[in-house]
Write a protein that holds these residues in place. Structure first.
Motif, PDB file in Angstrom:
ATOM      1  N   GLU A   1       0.834  -1.202   0.000  1.00  0.00           N
ATOM      2  CA  GLU A   1       0.000   0.000   0.000  1.00  0.00           C
ATOM      3  C   GLU A   1       0.875   1.262   0.000  1.00  0.00           C
ATOM      4  O   GLU A   1       0.585   2.230  -0.720  1.00  0.00           O
ATOM      5  N   ILE A   2       1.944   1.233   0.801  1.00  0.00           N
ATOM      6  CA  ILE A   2       2.878   2.357   0.833  1.00  0.00           C
ATOM      7  C   ILE A   2       3.528   2.540  -0.537  1.00  0.00           C
ATOM      8  O   ILE A   2       3.642   3.659  -1.052  1.00  0.00           O
ATOM      9  N   GLU A   3       3.933   1.408  -1.130  1.00  0.00           N
ATOM     10  CA  GLU A   3       4.610   1.458  -2.424  1.00  0.00           C
ATOM     11  C   GLU A   3       3.719   2.052  -3.507  1.00  0.00           C
ATOM     12  O   GLU A   3       4.181   2.816  -4.362  1.00  0.00           O
ATOM     13  N   ASP A   4       2.441   1.728  -3.465  1.00  0.00           N
ATOM     14  CA  ASP A   4       1.511   2.249  -4.461  1.00  0.00           C
ATOM     15  C   ASP A   4       1.309   3.759  -4.319  1.00  0.00           C
ATOM     16  O   ASP A   4       1.057   4.453  -5.318  1.00  0.00           O
ATOM     17  N   ALA A   5       1.427   4.262  -3.082  1.00  0.00           N
ATOM     18  CA  ALA A   5       1.113   5.670  -2.831  1.00  0.00           C
ATOM     19  C   ALA A   5       2.333   6.592  -2.859  1.00  0.00           C
ATOM     20  O   ALA A   5       2.198   7.792  -3.074  1.00  0.00           O
TER      21      ALA A   5
END
Length: 236
Positions: A31-35
């Protein structure tokens, strides 16, 4: 900050185990990587400015960062040093306040930006991440108290020894057989010590004559850390 660039996956990031997200789950890291996005900052470039409103936190991927405060007369004081794996700006986010210091690249650096809502979601849902965050806050408070005591109680010569040892602690490699060295302008060193550049140059020259350091241009090499440590402890 430059446009979004390809990044190593958060799960396999070399700095992950030293970061606030060491205990994040794979799903949270995804989720962090996507954002997130990443910027490349040249030496001297500002990452965020004092009094700016925070919209997320920053994680240092590569390079060296200084956090500075400006006095009323325009002088700069370095209040913290950051390296790969360190997070920046999270205290302002947690307090709902503006940044209390500016973050500036000491050398060419890569820094990831994580939006506020993603950071808060991971912190709220993962007690281990929240625990690591509060440990980080506690350590930062202790370091700030120590720095304030050093500036208030120690003469400049001892403060310079402290600053050189701090640079080694933050940026040194304990596994390296070579003496610690760092490329750092005398102005930045003076801002870390809390004195004038001319004073730092004079004392650095004395340290060189006494065999505690060597200098090559703007590079400083610590050749006798034991003597520097003894000097730094004179007023403890």
């Amino acid at each position: 900050m430059t446009h979004k660039q390809p990044l190593p996956a958060c799960l396999t990031c070399a700095s992950r185990n030293r970061s606030l997200f060491a205990n994040a789950t794979e799903a949270e890291l995804a989720e962090i990587e996507d954002a997130k996005n990443c910027g490349h900052f040249k030496t001297g470039q500002i990452i965020f400015s004092e009094a700016q409103r925070p919209y997320g936190i920053f994680c240092v991927l590569e390079g060296k960062i200084k956090l500075t405060k400006a006095s009323g007369d325009g002088k700069e004081q370095i209040v913290r040093l950051a390296k790969a794996g360190d997070a920046l700006g999270y205290r302002a986010v947690l307090a709902g306040e503006r940044y209390s210091a500016s973050a500036v690249a000491l050398d060419d650096s890569k820094v990831c930006f994580i939006p506020l809502e993603v950071f808060r979601k991971v912190m709220d849902e993962n007690p281990a991440v929240a625990h690591d965050l509060f440990i980080s806050l506690s350590r930062a408070l202790t370091e700030t108290e120590q720095q304030m005591a050093t500036l208030a109680l120690k003469p400049v010569r001892e403060r310079l020894a402290d600053a050189l040892l701090l640079l080694k602690k933050v940026y040194g490699d304990d596994k390296s057989p070579e003496p610690f060295s760092i490329n750092l302008s005398r102005e930045n060193l003076a801002n870390l010590v809390g004195t004038a550049k001319e004073t730092v140059i004079r004392f650095l020259s004395e340290f060189k004559e006494e065999g505690m350091v060597e200098t090559k241009g703007s590079t400083i090499i610590l050749t006798d850390t034991k003597r520097l440590l003894a000097l730094s402890k004179l007023y403890d």
